[in-house]
Write a protein that holds these residues in place. Structure first.
Motif, short mmCIF file in Angstrom:
data_model
loop_
_atom_site.label_atom_id
_atom_site.label_comp_id
_atom_site.label_asym_id
_atom_site.label_seq_id
_atom_site.Cartn_x
_atom_site.Cartn_y
_atom_site.Cartn_z
N VAL A 77 26.19 19.75 119.94
CA VAL A 77 27.27 19.23 118.73
C VAL A 77 28.26 18.43 119.69
O VAL A 77 28.41 18.56 121.02
N ASP A 78 29.06 17.72 118.93
CA ASP A 78 30.04 17.11 119.55
C ASP A 78 31.52 17.83 119.89
O ASP A 78 32.17 17.78 120.69
N PHE A 79 31.55 18.64 118.80
CA PHE A 79 32.60 19.76 118.63
C PHE A 79 32.28 20.95 117.74
O PHE A 79 31.56 20.56 116.79
N GLY A 202 40.96 27.24 118.23
CA GLY A 202 40.84 25.96 118.65
C GLY A 202 39.55 25.26 118.40
O GLY A 202 38.56 25.87 117.88
N ILE A 203 39.64 23.98 118.64
CA ILE A 203 38.30 23.08 118.33
C ILE A 203 37.73 23.04 119.71
O ILE A 203 38.33 22.57 120.63
N GLY A 208 34.64 18.66 129.73
CA GLY A 208 34.89 17.24 130.19
C GLY A 208 34.60 16.20 129.00
O GLY A 208 34.37 14.91 129.47
N SER A 209 34.41 16.60 127.81
CA SER A 209 34.47 15.62 127.03
C SER A 209 35.35 14.49 126.63
O SER A 209 36.42 14.85 126.84
N PRO A 210 34.83 13.31 126.57
CA PRO A 210 35.62 12.33 126.38
C PRO A 210 36.34 12.29 125.12
O PRO A 210 37.41 11.47 124.97
N LEU A 211 35.87 12.99 124.19
CA LEU A 211 36.60 13.06 122.76
C LEU A 211 38.07 13.84 122.84
O LEU A 211 38.76 13.97 121.90
N THR A 212 37.85 14.68 123.96
CA THR A 212 39.19 15.88 123.59
C THR A 212 40.28 15.34 123.58
O THR A 212 41.17 16.13 122.59
N ALA A 213 40.79 14.28 124.09
CA ALA A 213 42.26 13.80 123.92
C ALA A 213 42.33 13.25 122.42
O ALA A 213 43.38 13.52 122.11
N PRO A 241 50.64 30.76 107.07
CA PRO A 241 50.71 30.57 108.31
C PRO A 241 51.97 29.88 109.15
O PRO A 241 52.38 28.94 108.30
N ASP A 242 52.41 30.33 110.11
CA ASP A 242 53.31 29.31 110.97
C ASP A 242 52.60 28.10 111.46
O ASP A 242 51.32 28.06 111.55
N THR A 243 53.33 26.88 111.56
CA THR A 243 52.67 25.85 112.16
C THR A 243 52.34 25.93 113.34
O THR A 243 52.76 26.70 114.33
N PRO A 244 50.96 25.84 113.85
CA PRO A 244 50.38 26.17 115.18
C PRO A 244 51.26 25.35 116.30
O PRO A 244 51.56 24.26 116.01
N PRO A 245 51.32 26.06 117.34
CA PRO A 245 51.91 25.34 118.54
C PRO A 245 50.71 24.43 119.44
O PRO A 245 50.16 24.80 120.38
N LEU A 246 50.54 23.41 119.01
CA LEU A 246 49.59 22.43 119.71
C LEU A 246 49.80 22.16 121.03
O LEU A 246 51.03 21.82 121.22
N GLN A 247 48.75 22.18 121.77
CA GLN A 247 49.00 21.96 123.28
C GLN A 247 48.32 20.53 123.40
O GLN A 247 47.04 20.48 123.39
N LEU A 248 49.34 19.71 123.44
CA LEU A 248 48.73 18.27 123.56
C LEU A 248 48.53 17.67 124.77
O LEU A 248 48.12 16.65 125.28
N GLN A 249 48.87 18.42 125.94
CA GLN A 249 48.64 18.03 127.37
C GLN A 249 47.73 18.62 127.97
O GLN A 249 47.00 19.53 127.61
#
Length: 249
Positions: A77-79, A202-203, A208-213, A241-249
């Motif tokens: 799968v891709d994700f 999480g997804i 190392g997937s190039p799709l993660t970012a 639910p509360d808005t999830p605290p996305l970790q974008l870094q």
């Protein structure tokens, strides 16, 4: 620049392959007509579109709890979007984008039950959970005198709650809200709102997937444009639910 296809990534083929649950109502569900529905499906579809894929490009693959990591590490799968809780042990084997939802262990009650307002009120009552689950262990902590019934599926627990055979069902609030949203149960149940644990979903992506970012970016956009909230309200109407605290870094 237009999003590139995932066809050059493992599991992508000429489209994109996404792992979801097939048996979790309101989250990842395979309908009798062969279509798929639920909050996780809507999140996955939104992300796939952000990556440049139409709905027809998506191949849905069943991702059971025990197979999520092998699907990712094997390139099948891709994700994966399948109530996949992020933790340090899993992060050593796969990458995550998100969380896109923070679930909490909660208790599902009949809507007419107003006697249970705190976890201790479950003492002496019949509480149902899945055999050997963390939720069952936690229930023994917050209501040590509860009469714990353990089945091999939450669906059986919810059925017993509807019939009055048990007084409460406990697991993640997202799962409970999904069962409660089924047509046959609408208006039957309420969530207690105890929120006794935090479960960041999480997804999952191959290491190392190039799709993660780009998946992280898509989740951020889903929150900003209102699609995330709309998906929650459509699929899990009992959930607040509360808005999830996305970790974008």
């Amino acid at each position: 620049m237009s999003p590139s296809s995932s066809k050059d990534t493992p599991g992508g083929g000429s489209g994109i392959t996404i792992g979801i649950k097939f048996d979790q109502p309101g989250l990842g569900w395979k309908d009798p007509d062969g279509t798929y529905s639920g909050f996780d499906v809507d999140v996955a579809t939104y992300v796939a579109r952000a990556l440049g894929h139409d709905l027809d490009d998506i191949t849905w693959k069943e991702a059971r709890s025990a197979t999520r990591e092998s699907l990712l590490t094997g390139g099948d799968v891709d994700f994966v979007v399948a109530t996949y809780t992020v933790n340090d042990e899993r992060k050593r084997r796969v990458d995550f984008a998100g969380p896109y939802l923070v679930a909490h262990q909660d208790v599902l009650l009949r809507a007419t039950d107003t006697a249970v307002t705190r976890p201790a009120d479950l003492n002496g009552k019949k509480v149902c959970s899945a055999v050997g689950s963390t939720s069952a262990l936690n229930a023994r902590t917050f209501a040590p005198q509860a009469q714990l019934t353990e089945y091999d599926s939450y669906a059986r627990c919810v059925g017993d709650l509807a019939s009055g055979a048990v007084d409460a069902v406990t697991t993640d609030d997202s799962l409970l809200a999904g069962y409660a949203a089924q047509d046959r149960f609408k208006g039957t149940f309420r969530l207690a709102g105890f929120r006794t644990t935090d479960e960041p979903y999480g997804i999952g992506l191959p290491k190392g997937s190039p799709l993660t970012a780009r998946v992280r970016s898509a989740l951020g956009q889903m929150l900003v444009d209102g699609s995330w909230r709309a998906a929650v309200e459509k699929n899990l109407p009992l959930l607040r639910p509360d808005t999830p605290p996305l970790q974008l870094q």
